[in-house]
Design an enzyme around this catalytic site. Structure first.
Site, PDB file in Angstrom:
ATOM      1  N   GLN A  98       0.854  -1.193   0.000  1.00 45.75           N
ATOM      2  CA  GLN A  98       0.000   0.000   0.000  1.00 45.75           C
ATOM      3  C   GLN A  98       0.887   1.239   0.000  1.00 45.75           C
ATOM      4  OE1 GLN A  98      -3.529  -0.620   2.926  1.00 45.75           O
ATOM      5  NE2 GLN A  98      -1.847  -1.826   3.709  1.00 45.75           N
ATOM      6  N   ILE A 100       3.731   4.068  -1.108  1.00 51.48           N
ATOM      7  CA  ILE A 100       3.907   4.824  -2.343  1.00 51.48           C
ATOM      8  C   ILE A 100       5.328   5.369  -2.414  1.00 51.48           C
ATOM      9  CG2 ILE A 100       1.472   5.470  -2.513  1.00 51.48           C
ATOM     10  CD1 ILE A 100       2.178   8.097  -1.085  1.00 51.48           C
ATOM     11  N   ASP A 101       6.223   4.819  -1.567  1.00 48.30           N
ATOM     12  CA  ASP A 101       7.522   5.457  -1.348  1.00 48.30           C
ATOM     13  C   ASP A 101       8.675   4.872  -2.159  1.00 48.30           C
ATOM     14  OD1 ASP A 101       7.992   3.049   0.010  1.00 48.30           O
ATOM     15  OD2 ASP A 101       7.543   3.928   1.970  1.00 48.30           O
ATOM     16  N   HIS A 120      -1.502   1.371  -4.329  1.00 43.46           N
ATOM     17  CA  HIS A 120      -1.850   2.793  -4.216  1.00 43.46           C
ATOM     18  C   HIS A 120      -0.901   3.680  -5.015  1.00 43.46           C
ATOM     19  CE1 HIS A 120      -4.054   1.698  -0.212  1.00 43.46           C
ATOM     20  NE2 HIS A 120      -4.722   1.354  -1.276  1.00 43.46           N
ATOM     21  N   CYS A 131      -3.093  10.652 -21.172  1.00 41.59           N
ATOM     22  CA  CYS A 131      -2.300   9.815 -22.091  1.00 41.59           C
ATOM     23  C   CYS A 131      -1.241   8.984 -21.358  1.00 41.59           C
ATOM     24  CB  CYS A 131      -1.645  10.670 -23.180  1.00 41.59           C
ATOM     25  SG  CYS A 131      -0.279  11.677 -22.567  1.00 41.59           S
ATOM     26  N   CYS A 156      -0.710  16.204 -24.615  1.00 37.76           N
ATOM     27  CA  CYS A 156      -2.159  16.189 -24.897  1.00 37.76           C
ATOM     28  C   CYS A 156      -2.945  17.189 -24.058  1.00 37.76           C
ATOM     29  CB  CYS A 156      -2.698  14.781 -24.676  1.00 37.76           C
ATOM     30  SG  CYS A 156      -2.829  14.347 -22.925  1.00 37.76           S
ATOM     31  N   SER A 194       0.491  -2.638   8.784  1.00 40.37           N
ATOM     32  CA  SER A 194      -0.725  -2.062   8.213  1.00 40.37           C
ATOM     33  C   SER A 194      -1.836  -2.139   9.237  1.00 40.37           C
ATOM     34  CB  SER A 194      -1.145  -2.806   6.947  1.00 40.37           C
ATOM     35  OG  SER A 194      -2.403  -2.322   6.515  1.00 40.37           O
TER      36      SER A 194
HETATM   37  P1  NAD Z   1      -1.673   2.997   8.580  1.00 41.32           P
HETATM   38  O1  NAD Z   1      -1.004   4.296   8.843  1.00 41.32           O
HETATM   39  O2  NAD Z   1      -3.144   2.955   8.577  1.00 41.32           O
HETATM   40  O3  NAD Z   1      -1.191   1.937   9.653  1.00 41.32           O
HETATM   41  C1  NAD Z   1       0.165   1.715   9.922  1.00 41.32           C
HETATM   42  C2  NAD Z   1       0.239   0.702  11.049  1.00 41.32           C
HETATM   43  O4  NAD Z   1       1.608   0.372  11.226  1.00 41.32           O
HETATM   44  C3  NAD Z   1      -0.289   1.230  12.380  1.00 41.32           C
HETATM   45  O5  NAD Z   1      -1.246   0.316  12.891  1.00 41.32           O
HETATM   46  C4  NAD Z   1       0.969   1.297  13.273  1.00 41.32           C
HETATM   47  O6  NAD Z   1       0.706   0.901  14.595  1.00 41.32           O
HETATM   48  C5  NAD Z   1       1.885   0.303  12.616  1.00 41.32           C
HETATM   49  N1  NAD Z   1       3.323   0.627  12.754  1.00 41.32           N
HETATM   50  C6  NAD Z   1       3.933   1.820  12.551  1.00 41.32           C
HETATM   51  N2  NAD Z   1       5.276   1.693  12.686  1.00 41.32           N
HETATM   52  C7  NAD Z   1       5.508   0.388  13.007  1.00 41.32           C
HETATM   53  C8  NAD Z   1       6.695  -0.355  13.288  1.00 41.32           C
HETATM   54  N3  NAD Z   1       7.900   0.207  13.238  1.00 41.32           N
HETATM   55  N4  NAD Z   1       6.561  -1.669  13.588  1.00 41.32           N
HETATM   56  C9  NAD Z   1       5.332  -2.267  13.643  1.00 41.32           C
HETATM   57  N5  NAD Z   1       4.178  -1.598  13.372  1.00 41.32           N
HETATM   58  C10 NAD Z   1       4.263  -0.294  13.050  1.00 41.32           C
HETATM   59  O7  NAD Z   1      -1.061   2.427   7.236  1.00 41.32           O
HETATM   60  P2  NAD Z   1      -1.707   1.541   6.075  1.00 41.32           P
HETATM   61  O8  NAD Z   1      -2.491   0.424   6.647  1.00 41.32           O
HETATM   62  O9  NAD Z   1      -0.603   1.279   5.126  1.00 41.32           O
HETATM   63  O10 NAD Z   1      -2.758   2.485   5.355  1.00 41.32           O
HETATM   64  C11 NAD Z   1      -2.478   3.834   5.133  1.00 41.32           C
HETATM   65  C12 NAD Z   1      -2.433   4.351   3.718  1.00 41.32           C
HETATM   66  O11 NAD Z   1      -1.441   5.335   3.805  1.00 41.32           O
HETATM   67  C13 NAD Z   1      -1.970   3.435   2.655  1.00 41.32           C
HETATM   68  O12 NAD Z   1      -2.929   3.513   1.683  1.00 41.32           O
HETATM   69  C14 NAD Z   1      -0.670   4.071   2.086  1.00 41.32           C
HETATM   70  O13 NAD Z   1      -0.829   4.288   0.697  1.00 41.32           O
HETATM   71  C15 NAD Z   1      -0.588   5.424   2.686  1.00 41.32           C
HETATM   72  N6  NAD Z   1       0.718   5.856   3.240  1.00 41.32           N
HETATM   73  C16 NAD Z   1       1.896   5.416   2.709  1.00 41.32           C
HETATM   74  C17 NAD Z   1       3.101   5.815   3.257  1.00 41.32           C
HETATM   75  C18 NAD Z   1       4.367   5.300   2.622  1.00 41.32           C
HETATM   76  O14 NAD Z   1       4.397   5.063   1.409  1.00 41.32           O
HETATM   77  N7  NAD Z   1       5.437   5.101   3.376  1.00 41.32           N
HETATM   78  C19 NAD Z   1       3.147   6.650   4.367  1.00 41.32           C
HETATM   79  C20 NAD Z   1       1.913   7.106   4.899  1.00 41.32           C
HETATM   80  C21 NAD Z   1       0.704   6.702   4.322  1.00 41.32           C
END
Ligand code: NAD
Length: 245
Positions: A98, A100-101, A120, A131, A156, A194
């Site tokens: 999920q 995007i990094d 995502h 396009c 475009c 997640s």
């Molecule tokens: P979320 O923020 O909803 O949940 C992250 C979970 O990870 C939390 O429950 C937290 O307790 C846990 N967590 C954080 N650090 C941790 C660690 N070091 N060890 C263990 N657990 C840890 O994230 P999600 O479920 O991915 O959903 C959020 C949305 O946010 C996604 O759609 C994503 O696209 C986007 N997002 C992405 C980034 C990225 O690319 N790094 C950053 C922020 C948000």
């Protein structure tokens, strides 16, 4: 003595990882829902608002180029490295992310082999919504800094947007299909960092379990799917995975 996680990994032939923002917090990128997460600071821009309004689009570019280089400067951490190692050795077949990094690609998983499935999108480049011409962020940043805005597509005149999937935007069909077939073919599905509250992404762990795979969840906090998992580790991902390196 082997830990329960090491045992499950050793017994499996086809592991699929499923990663969320929690995997990248140890690289310095805040997640969304933790108390210090991004949502406590900034409301996300909805896709419909981005499409409807030029000023909203420029606001989103302003946020992007405002000087916060957290994502661009981040480096893969132990968790990313363990995922890459298990994929490159053939023990795991793919990672559904999920995030995007781009840190899975940066950790050495070859892009051409399509082993990173991005649900995502990816924030490290942009695309024309009409396009699909690709634009590098450095080019757009230069343009934004010179003229205070990002122009429409050079080919475009379509709207250019970061290649992420925003709230209200439809999911990428091909990635969703690949994620589904990988999920159905795996024997061990490992969730890393997640909250499992974002759908349809959070359907995949449930699908894997229903289809007979073992389910492991590594997340600091409880998730709604803890009850159906074979192993739940409420621990830091780096600490927990470093034994697999
Ligand atoms: P979320 O923020 O909803 O949940 C992250 C979970 O990870 C939390 O429950 C937290 O307790 C846990 N967590 C954080 N650090 C941790 C660690 N070091 N060890 C263990 N657990 C840890 O994230 P999600 O479920 O991915 O959903 C959020 C949305 O946010 C996604 O759609 C994503 O696209 C986007 N997002 C992405 C980034 C990225 O690319 N790094 C950053 C922020 C948000």
């Amino acid at each position: 003595m082997q830990t329960a996680l090491e045992r499950l990994v050793a017994q499996s032939q086809r592991i699929v990882f499923f990663t969320g923002a929690g995997l990248s917090t140890e690289s310095g990128i805040p997640d969304f829902r933790s108390p210090s997460g991004l949502w406590t600071k900034m409301k996300p821009i909805q896709f419909q608002d981005f499409i409807a309004s030029e000023s909203t689009r420029q606001e989103s570019w302003k946020r992007r180029f405002s000087g916060d280089r957290t994502i661009q400067d981040a480096l893969p951490n132990v968790g990313h490295k363990v995922v890459a190692q298990l994929i490159n050795s053939g023990k795991a077949t793919s990672v559904i992310t999920q995030n995007i990094d781009n840190l899975h690609q940066d950790s050495g998983i070859e892009e051409s082999k399509l082993k990173v499935i991005e649900l995502h999108g990816n924030s490290t480049y942009a695309e024309c919504l009409n396009c699909q011409k690709r634009y590098e962020m450095a080019f757009l940043e230069e343009q934004f800094k010179a003229q205070g805005s990002v122009s429409d597509c050079l080919e475009c005149q379509g709207i250019i947007k970061s290649a992420t999937i925003s709230f209200g935007q439809s999911m990428p069909e091909e990635a969703m299909q690949r994620a589904q077939s990988e999920t159905l073919a795996c024997d061990l599905f490992i969730v890393l960092g997640s909250s499992l509250v974002v759908y349809p992404a959070a359907n995949f762990p449930e699908l894997a379990k229903r289809n007979g795979a073992s389910l492991v969840i590594v997340n600091r906090e409880e998730t709604p799917l803890d009850g159906i998992a074979d192993l739940v580790l409420h621990e830091e991902i780096g600490t927990c995975l470093s034994i697999l390196l």
